[in-house]
Design a protein around this motif. Structure first.
Motif, PDB file in Angstrom:
ATOM      1  N   ARG A   1      -5.388  -0.981   5.775  1.00  0.00           N
ATOM      2  CA  ARG A   1      -6.207   0.154   5.348  1.00  0.00           C
ATOM      3  C   ARG A   1      -7.689  -0.120   5.541  1.00  0.00           C
TER       4      ARG A   1
ATOM      5  N   TRP B   1      -0.109  -2.593   4.232  1.00  0.00           N
ATOM      6  CA  TRP B   1      -0.979  -1.422   4.281  1.00  0.00           C
ATOM      7  C   TRP B   1      -2.311  -1.701   3.585  1.00  0.00           C
ATOM      8  N   ARG B   2      -2.293  -2.449   2.473  1.00  0.00           N
ATOM      9  CA  ARG B   2      -3.535  -2.790   1.780  1.00  0.00           C
ATOM     10  C   ARG B   2      -4.501  -3.518   2.707  1.00  0.00           C
TER      11      ARG B   2
ATOM     12  N   SER C   1       2.857   4.456   7.317  1.00  0.00           N
ATOM     13  CA  SER C   1       2.919   3.235   6.507  1.00  0.00           C
ATOM     14  C   SER C   1       4.354   2.763   6.260  1.00  0.00           C
TER      15      SER C   1
ATOM     16  N   GLU D   1       1.784  -4.271   0.845  1.00  0.00           N
ATOM     17  CA  GLU D   1       0.794  -5.324   1.023  1.00  0.00           C
ATOM     18  C   GLU D   1       0.192  -5.280   2.423  1.00  0.00           C
TER      19      GLU D   1
END
Length: 102
Positions: free
Chosen positions: A11, A7-8, A46, A5
């Protein structure tokens, strides 16, 4: 929030070049937290975004004797003010040569 989550969210900054300040406004996550996540990501990828437990979790820095003394004072009637409670706890801790509570 797990690493996937995080990383989402991150990103969008890393790949789509959205500024961290704009990302903070959109997601409701503080800019400082996003900066810290970005720093972790640059250092270890990550997988470094996984939340870690605190090293001092469930460790009391105040001695058990001082805690018992404070609890005893807090339960008496009339209950002393917090300032008085702290003053008495510091005096008691110094008399027992223990670290004073903050």
């Amino acid at each position: 929030m797990d690493a996937a989550e995080r990383w989402r969210v991150l990103r969008l900054h890393v790949e789509d070049q959205i500024p961290l300040a704009a990302l903070a406004r959109e997601t409701g996550i503080s800019a400082r937290t996003l900066q810290r996540w970005h720093q972790l990501y640059r250092a270890g990828g990550s997988t470094s975004l996984d939340p870690r437990d605190r090293k001092d979790k469930s460790v009391r820095r105040t001695s058990a004797e001082t805690v018992a003394f404070i609890e005893q004072l807090a339960l008496c009637r009339p209950r002393p003010s917090l300032a008085t409670l702290h003053r008495l706890a510091v005096t008691d801790a110094q008399a027992r040569e223990l670290p004073a509570p903050s």
